[in-house]
Structures are given as C-alpha cells and as structure tokens.
Design a protein around this motif. Structure first.
Motif, PDB file in Angstrom:
ATOM      1  N   THR A 192      47.633  35.677  42.348  1.00  0.00           N
ATOM      2  CA  THR A 192      46.571  34.725  41.697  1.00  0.00           C
ATOM      3  C   THR A 192      47.495  34.191  40.468  1.00  0.00           C
ATOM      4  O   THR A 192      48.481  34.845  39.942  1.00  0.00           O
ATOM      5  CB  THR A 192      45.359  35.160  41.253  1.00  0.00           C
ATOM      6  OG1 THR A 192      45.641  36.567  40.591  1.00  0.00           O
ATOM      7  CG2 THR A 192      44.588  35.849  42.339  1.00  0.00           C
ATOM      8  N   ARG A 199      47.343  36.991  32.740  1.00  0.00           N
ATOM      9  CA  ARG A 199      45.889  36.222  33.048  1.00  0.00           C
ATOM     10  C   ARG A 199      44.939  36.777  31.927  1.00  0.00           C
ATOM     11  O   ARG A 199      44.297  36.023  31.287  1.00  0.00           O
ATOM     12  CB  ARG A 199      45.664  36.568  34.509  1.00  0.00           C
ATOM     13  CG  ARG A 199      43.965  36.292  34.852  1.00  0.00           C
ATOM     14  CD  ARG A 199      44.179  34.584  34.996  1.00  0.00           C
ATOM     15  NE  ARG A 199      42.805  34.015  35.322  1.00  0.00           N
ATOM     16  CZ  ARG A 199      42.517  34.092  36.749  1.00  0.00           C
ATOM     17  NH1 ARG A 199      43.421  34.232  37.825  1.00  0.00           N
ATOM     18  NH2 ARG A 199      41.179  33.563  37.029  1.00  0.00           N
ATOM     19  N   GLN A 362      36.381  38.545  37.033  1.00  0.00           N
ATOM     20  CA  GLN A 362      37.832  38.260  37.681  1.00  0.00           C
ATOM     21  C   GLN A 362      38.436  39.454  38.235  1.00  0.00           C
ATOM     22  O   GLN A 362      39.077  39.337  39.311  1.00  0.00           O
ATOM     23  CB  GLN A 362      38.750  37.695  36.499  1.00  0.00           C
ATOM     24  CG  GLN A 362      38.511  36.563  35.953  1.00  0.00           C
ATOM     25  CD  GLN A 362      38.137  35.205  37.037  1.00  0.00           C
ATOM     26  OE1 GLN A 362      38.340  35.315  38.043  1.00  0.00           O
ATOM     27  NE2 GLN A 362      37.870  34.281  36.262  1.00  0.00           N
ATOM     28  N   ILE A 366      41.737  39.429  40.870  1.00  0.00           N
ATOM     29  CA  ILE A 366      42.881  39.773  40.512  1.00  0.00           C
ATOM     30  C   ILE A 366      43.713  41.060  40.807  1.00  0.00           C
ATOM     31  O   ILE A 366      45.020  41.195  40.678  1.00  0.00           O
ATOM     32  CB  ILE A 366      43.012  39.201  39.026  1.00  0.00           C
ATOM     33  CG1 ILE A 366      42.155  40.298  37.926  1.00  0.00           C
ATOM     34  CG2 ILE A 366      42.731  37.901  38.727  1.00  0.00           C
ATOM     35  CD1 ILE A 366      42.574  40.028  36.434  1.00  0.00           C
TER      36      ILE A 366
END
Length: 791
Positions: A192, A199, A362, A366
């Motif tokens: 991702t 991230r 998330q 991830i």
C-alpha cells in the motif's frame, strides 16, 4: 529449512543520496558492491558515481564505518557496465521515485540479472506489484520491495514488501541477510502507498500540523511537547521536518494525496499554505539554513504565522502539562490530558486520539499484525513506544470509548468508525501469545525463522517478558547469570550508565572466580546501551574532596587488579560491547580474551578530558601491545605514535571498525552488525575459545619500552601544539604524563620492564593529577554539564 541467500556480490542501481549510502552500508558489512548510475556526459563515464562515492566521506554522520572503505565500492554506469550485474546475487534499485523511470530501468537490466539473484526496489512508497508487472516471468518470484530508512547505516528499520508473485524462500533468505549481515529489524508491509512507517509517521505529522493550527500553538511550543516528554526524539516534529527537508515533506504529502484518494482522512493530505510559501522562498529546512526554524548566530528563531516573520524560539511546555506527562501511570496520564482545559493538554489528547483512530482503522490494510506497526514506528521514527503499545498501556477499553465518543461528537479528524475488533472485549493487541492480526482475527507469535534464535533478548514489545536466566551471584554492582544447562556465564552491571564503582569492581572479581570454578567461559554484556561510561566520577571526586587520598589510591589499585583479573582469568572472558565504552569500560574490553563489538560502538580512553589519564591498565596494555608488535629488534616508539594521539586527544571511535584503526580494538576482535545478536556471538566466541583449551597469556615480564628518548620525542610534538595554541598548558601536562607512562618512565630507550612497573607508573601519575585543582574543576564541570572543560 529455507535456503540461505548467498550474497558474494551486490549491485545498487542509483547513486543518489539513498543509493550511495546503501552501497556504503553493504560495503561496511563486507559485501563486494557495485554502484551504478547514468553515464556521465563528459569525462569519465563513471563520473556521476565517482562523485557520489567521494561525497560519502563528507556526510555526517558518516555512512562508512571506515573512510578506507570508500575505495572498495566499484563504480559503474548503465551504458557500459551492465555485464557486471551477471556476477551479482542481490540487486537493489534505488533511483528516483518515478514509476516510469523504474520500469524502464527494469526492462534494461532484466537480461543481465542472473537466474538466482534477488532484485529489490528501495522505493519509499510506490506499488511493488505495479513495478513487478514489467519484469520477465522468471524474475518475478525473485522480486520484492525493501525499504531502508535514511540514514541506512544507522536506522534499524527495513521494510520488506512482497509482491503477489514473490517466493517465500526469497523473502526468508532476504530477511535473514538483512537481519544478521546488515543488522536490521525487518517488518513486513503490505503493498500500500508509503507502506507502514511513512504511512503512519507522515499521518502523525499531518495530524500534528492540523492540531497545531486548531490549538493556536507555536511550532516551538509543539516541539517542546512532542519530543522526549512523550517518548519521542529531541528533534520532535517540526525540527525533524526541517532535517528531512520541507520539499521532501511536501513530496511525501502529495504522494499520499495522489495515491490514497479513498482514505477517510484524505482531506488532510495537503501541504499547508505556510509550508508551500517556505518552499517557494527556497527555505527548505536545515540544508538551506532556514525552514520552520532558523539559526542566527547562536540564537534559534522560529516562524511565527501571526507575524509572518521569525521570532525567538522560546515557547515551552506549560508546567501543569509537564506535571501530567511526568505521571508514571499511563491511564492516569491520559485521563488527565483528556480532562484538562489547557490548550497544550487538549492538543496532546487530540493528537493521540487521531493517531490511535488512524492506526486501528488502517491496520488490516497496511500490515499483518499490530507488532509490525509498532516496530515500524519505533525503529523508523525513534519513538520509545509504538502507537498501539501507547494505547494499550493507557487502558485499551477506556481509551477506545473516549475515541468513539469524540468521533460521534465530531471532534475527531474523521467520522470513520473504529473497527469492530477494537470493542470485542479485548484489553489490547499485544500479549504473551503474540500480536493481533485483523486479517486472521488472532494473535500471531513472533517469526520462527531460524535467524531469530540468535536473539536471546529481542527488542521487547509492551508486556513481553524474556527469561532473564538464573542468577548465580549478585551484589549492588553486578549480576552474574546463566541459562539453565549453559556452560557460559554472563555478567552485567547494575549501575546507572553501567559506570564502574567499588561494588562493580569487587563483584567482577568475584564473578570471574565463580566462572573459573563452575563455567567454561564468561561474557561481559549489558542488557541496554551503553557498555560502560567508565569510572564513577562522582564517587571519585567525593573521596578527593574529603581529602581521602589513600581511599582514592586504593580504588585505582582495585580497578587495575580487576582489569588484570579479566586478562589472566583461567576461563576466557569475552566483552560484548555496544554503544559507549569509555575510560574504564574501554580498559575492561582491552583486557578481555576477545571483544565482540556492535558496529555502532563508540570506544575511547577519554580520561584526558577530565584532567586524568587512563589508570585501569589501559596505558599499560597499549605499551605491552607496542612491545609485542615491534618484536625483538623493532621500533617500539613507532608503534606508540598512533595510540598516544588517540589517548592524549581523548578520541572516541565513530564505529567498531574505526576503534581497530585507533588501536583500541585488536585486529582479531569481532564486529557484529545486529545489536540483538551481540550476546549470541559473544557466547559463541567464548565457547570456541574454551573448546580449544583456553589458557590466559603468560604474564608480560619482558616489555620493551621507548624510555626517556620516547618521552622527549613526544614532548617535542606537544611543544609545537602548545605554541600553535591547539592545546592548553594543562593539556600539555596531562599529555606529557600519558607519554611518560606509555614510554615506561624515565628509563633508557629499549629498557625492559614488567607489567607491575607500568601499573605503578599509571597509578602514581593518576593520583598526582587527581589532586590538582584543575583536574577537580574538570571533573566537577563534566558532572554538572556533561561537557569537557578546557582549562
């Protein structure tokens, strides 16, 4: 058992900042490395790479563990050098973050990559599957992403990103290589954008920017709050952005905006106006001399958005907020932050709330487990605890309720709901059985890959406990322990910074006696850095100020006796060094049968900085080594020149390899790349020595010394330094005494002395220096400020 990845030769494609430093670190690890870039338009076709290699020596901190390693990197270009790829086992691509450029390069190199070699992209966020699509079929199972963090020598994190087609054996081989050979902590990320570290890390920065504005706080105020007070590096948030480069920050934010259109927090993925304005002015942070912060003379200024100008950076964390942050109980701390009306406390609660919310939402997309997220942030961003650990420590259920309340009340950055698993009755995501995986709805244990058996004490997650071994002997200074059934014992210090006091000295001598009777070998190892910051200065100064010279002299004699006990132990004593090994810490490892030093070992005999000279047998040991190296008819003085400068200038090595060059480690000492494998390697070395029927060296009774002529020659060198004002009068006196001991005192050149003679000289000069007011001033100044005084 998975096949090993055998790396005889590696190639790095791209000689930019990251590529060149990855090549440097491979070379540090003893891997023959070829560095590629475009062919230069003029002059030597390898000109671009040669310039990049030359630049490695100018960077600070240095990517190279020894300056001499730069010449080992082989320069090449894509026009005439691709044949070199045929001899490589690992190829790491590290060119600019452009999908089309990377894909074009892959098409060009594919015919030259051997059928067994692994190809990896060091992208910081581009799609690994998309990159893999252009590769020929036979290369796809040997391709993956490997994202090193900058600077690659020092950052522990390496993210491994499999493509759909990557073979399991390829990943396990690469993980093992990265862990042991390059010293990395490997985290698996899903394919991702920005993977895990960037991230979550960049989201945290964006959340900080948003809440800074909402709370009306200054950038300096926020940095005061988001650094060590909450377990993060001193550079906090905005200083870190300046160091990374504001243009780089903006680029990463834009990547998130472009590649994550469906992220519920997408509206925040934009550079604020003030950031764009700074970039437009060319104020990109540290590299341009100004950014969010600016240094003018000795003053630090910070951008003030209200004034549209810089002002002194003097806003601090409010005392009442500091009081909350100092609370030991995380649950109480978070309850008080949430309840407080202080803008700084409200800011911190909001920051943590939105970070926890984002990580939980998330996680499934991830990473495989919560462990991967926490390690990625700890190892990649230097936080003491990862986001999930912080949440769990603060009371999982209560914090989850608070976050949910804030989402409903419209206070959170996004209205996206927390996932159902957050509320399934759990008390957290980490436990003794492993860390939670939303994909499998179970707690998964740590990897069982054989390489991790080398880590007796891995980096622990919240709540993880590793068997501390059985205590064999303990006093206030040390603990001697061993694993059940193991014939190698381990001794660790219990003092602050592992400093050496009377209890440590007495304890060590006792531990060696026990090891001789009951074990095959002994390892000197500390559970945490540093190895040892040296003698307990405060205790020594206390004796001197009380006028107890006899007590002080007895302490020095005991120090020397302990070093000699290490050297002449009937079982091998192996020192496992990482971090600082200063003064007495350095001397202990000098007397060991062998030292195993982590690459990041900063070793030095630094006593001159506090107005003293090494007197734990260090100078004696250097004189013995010089005599042995010179041999029967050699020049002892020539052997002493290098080490004299090292000691007189109080030099500290910048790596274990440099410590060998400075003469503080021996040529046969071992350098380890992974700090968590240090104990394993040291025990193996001790066992190996024991298996060979170890005997200590015979007492050194015939040490050839440089004598009065050596002392006179050193004094001439010092006179030049004194006249050039490179050293003070007192530096000169200390250095003269160091030279006197190293040369064996005022005896004839080539005279033969024994160890006791040299130890007595050490003691005499050490005790005389210690009684001088200037030395006592230096010691007091060091204890007060942590910095040396030049008087």
């Amino acid at each position: 058992m998975s096949e090993k990845l055998l790396v005889r030769r590696a190639a790095v494609l791209g000689a930019g900042v990251m590529g060149a430093q990855i090549a440097a670190h491979l070379t540090n690890a003893g891997v023959d490395t070829v560095l590629f870039d475009l062919a230069a338009k003029d002059g030597d076709p390898n000109g671009i790479v040669l310039k990049a290699i030359a630049n490695l020596g100018k960077l600070s901190p240095s990517p190279l563990a020894s300056k001499t390693l730069a010449e080992a990197i082989v320069p090449a270009n894509y026009d005439s050098g691709l044949e070199l790829l045929k001899g490589c086992d690992l190829v790491i691509e590290a060119i600019a973050e452009r999908m089309d450029w990377k894909q074009d390069l892959y098409k060009k190199i594919a015919p030259f990559v051997p059928t067994h070699a692994v190809l990896a992209s060091n992208t910081s966020g581009l799609g690994i599957n998309a990159l893999s699509d252009v590769l020929p079929e036979e290369l796809r199972h040997r391709f993956c992403g490997v994202h090193f963090f900058n600077p690659p020598r020092y950052m522990h994190l390496a993210e491994l990103i499999p493509a759909r087609t990557t073979g399991k054996a390829v990943l396990e081989g690469l993980e093992t290589f990265l862990t042991t050979q390059l010293g990395k902590g490997v985290v698996y990320a899903k394919d991702t954008p920005n993977f895990i570290g960037n991230r979550i890390g960049v989201f945290s920065i964006l959340a900080t920017i948003h809440h800074t504005e909402q709370a009306g706080l200054g950038f300096d105020e926020v940095d005061a709050l988001t650094g060590p007070l909450i377990g993060r590096p001193k550079s906090a948030t905005y200083r870190t952005s300046d160091v990374v480069g504001l243009d780089t920050m903006a680029h990463v934010i834009k990547t998130m905006a472009d590649t994550l259109p469906d992220d519920p927090w997408h509206s925040y993925f934009a550079s604020p106006k003030w950031l764009e304005a700074l970039i437009a002015k060319g104020a990109l942070g540290q590299k341009t001399g100004a950014g969010i912060f600016r240094k003018v003379g000795k003053d630090i200024l910070v951008l003030d958005l209200a004034k549209q100008d810089y002002r002194p950076a003097d806003r601090i964390a409010a005392p009442e907020v500091v009081e909350i942050l100092k609370l030991k109980d995380p649950a109480e701390k978070f309850a008080k932050l949430r309840a407080s009306e202080h803008p700084q406390a409200k800011f911190l609660w909001a920051l943590f709330r939105d970070l926890f919310h984002y990580c939980a939402y998330q996680l499934e997309s991830i990473a495989e487990t919560a462990r991967d997220v926490d390690f990625a942030i700890r190892w990649g961003y230097g936080w003491t605890l990862g986001p999930f650990e912080t949440w769990q420590a603060a009371g999982w259920k209560q914090v989850a309720e608070w976050i949910a309340e804030d989402i409903v009340a419209g206070k959170a950055m996004s209205s996206a709901p927390l996932p159902d698993w957050v509320f399934d009755g759990r008390d957290g995501v980490h436990g003794t059985e492993g860390s939670y995986s939303p994909t499998r709805n179970a707690k998964l244990p740590r990897s069982s890959l054989p390489v991790y058996k080398r880590q007796r004490f891995p980096d622990p997650l919240l709540g993880e406990r590793f068997d501390p071994g059985e205590t064999v002997f303990e006093n206030d200074g040390i603990r001697l322990w061993a694993d059940a059934g193991d014939d190698i014992a381990v001794v660790s210090f219990k003092t602050k910074m592992q400093t050496v006091n009377d209890q440590v000295l007495d304890g060590l001598q006792e531990a060696i006696g026990i090891a001789e009777r009951k074990f095959a070998g002994l390892v000197l190892w500390q559970p945490k850095e540093p190895f040892s910051a040296g003698a307990d200065l405060a205790g020594a100064l206390g004796l001197l100020q009380a006028g107890n010279v006899a007590g002080f002299e007895a302490m020095v004699a005991n120090f020397q006796a302990t070093s000699q006990r290490i050297k002449y132990s009937l079982v091998p004593v192996v020192a496992a060094v990482r971090g600082l090994a200063l003064g007495g810490g350095c001397e202990f490892q000098m007397h060991s049968a062998k030292t195993v030093a982590h690459l990041e070992s900063y070793i030095g005999l630094v006593e001159a900085g506090v107005g003293l000279l090494p007197a734990g047998g260090g100078l004696k040991e250097l004189a013995v080594r010089a005599s042995n190296a010179a041999g029967a008819n050699g020049d002892v003085f020539a052997e002493l020149k290098n080490v004299f400068e090292t000691v007189a200038m109080g030099k500290v090595s910048t790596s274990a390899m440099e410590a060998k060059e400075l003469g503080l480690l021996r040529g046969g000492d071992v350098v380890s790349f992974n700090a968590f494998e240090l104990l394993h390697i040291a025990r193996a070395q001790a066992r190996g020595l024991a298996e060979r029927g170890y005997r200590p060296p015979l007492p050194a009774r015939r040490i050839c010394v440089a004598g009065d002529v050596g002392i006179a020659t050193f004094r001439m060198l010092l006179v030049n330094m004194l006249e050039g004002r490179f050293i003070s009068d007192y530096d000169n006196e200390i250095a003269t005494r160091i030279a006197t001991v190293l040369c064996g005192g005022e005896v004839d050149r080539g005279a033969v002395v024994d160890e006791e003679w040299l130890l007595e000289l050490e003691r005499k000069h050490f005790v005389e220096l210690a009684q001088q007011p200037k030395t006592q001033e230096r010691i007091a100044h060091m204890l007060k400020t942590g910095k040396p005084l030049r008087n």
